[in-house]
Design a protein around this motif. Sequence first.
Motif: not given
Length: 403
Positions: A269-280, A363-365, A311-313
């Motif tokens: 995760s980044v701050r309070d942003q998590s990845l979604s199931l769609q992105t998974a 992340m998706t793009v 994530r680092r980018q």
Amino acid sequence: MELWVWFIAAVGLVGCFPLAANGERNAAGTCLPVTVSFCEDVGYSTTPHPTGLPGVSLSTVRSIVQSGCSPQASAFWCRVVAPECDVPRRGVPTRPCRALCEKVKSDCSSRSWPQSTRCDDFPEQNCFDVEDARAGSCQPISVPMCQDLVYNETVMPNLAGHRTQDEAGHAVNSFYPLVIAGCSPQLRDFLCSVFTPRCVSGRALRPCKTLCEQAHSGCEVLMSRFGFDWPNIMQCDAFTTESCDAEDGSPERMSAVDVLRKLEESGSSVRDQSLSLQTAHVLLTFKDADKSGTLDVQEFLQLQHHVDSTRRQYMQSNEWKNTGHNTEEQLRNALGVPVDEQTIKSLWNRFSSQSGINYDQFMTVVTKVEILKERFQANQMSLPCDCKVASFSFDQFIQAAIM
């Protein structure tokens, strides 16, 4: 290992744990600090021959060790050119065993071997860290940093030649500042696989190469900033992917739900942003080499490397630091492929919001573009021109377009 004291001071973590400086002469007055550069992390710090032995070229030995031709190369050669000082025996050096010599010589058959070093000259006893040596006994892990792994038993000696968990614990603690700095979510698991390896039928399971590469890529920049190199005993080329499936402890394959859960557990995760199931689901498609709809452990480790890098980018941008979102220009830079302005606009309109592009969409793009790039390269044609052309079937085109 004492060099790590400077690193700890540099990142402001002095006092987190004790580091002993073992460079003093012992009571016999014959043990001196090891000064051979490639032996600094071999598991002991004093020797009767700190600068090597006459008749053995350090440059030749260094090239063998640094080539990564054998995981045991440093354990053997350091005990030849700068052997461990046996304090109870008043400074008598501890020699490596014959089986260890034969194993390294066999692994490194393509390298130039010093003629003065013959395996028959070494004793048959005192063997350690050799796959053909007698199996040891599995023992519960007592090193605090490595006590909550997917396995709970290890065997000594380890890859670094440590004969007890006390020695291994002292060595692995030297990397603790990197672990808490969070340069790689895989660092702790990899370090433990080296210093407290998993015990399988009384033998140490070799570290996973993919896990090593992830730990190294994540922490290389931070280490270089303070003038440190990745230790020789942890060179990733010395490992294989054969043990990667066992690192996870779950032989079953992972669905998108499993992938998302494991990514969250590893700190994606980044701050309070998590990845979604769609992105998974998109991420799973990226590394699903056999098109099964699931990932095995090795595929997941490769995916985790991609997620960590992306994530680092995302986090390196100044815009993210201020608003938590990235801009159109930062998206263009992250794609890593030449994309025309119309395509960038189309991507931006599809995935961004009024504030910019958030972490999940970013992340998706990036992942979708990587998938398309791989599919293009897989179908690329060899033509006598300075151009890149690929041949697609209609089905392949539709799959890529709706992906």
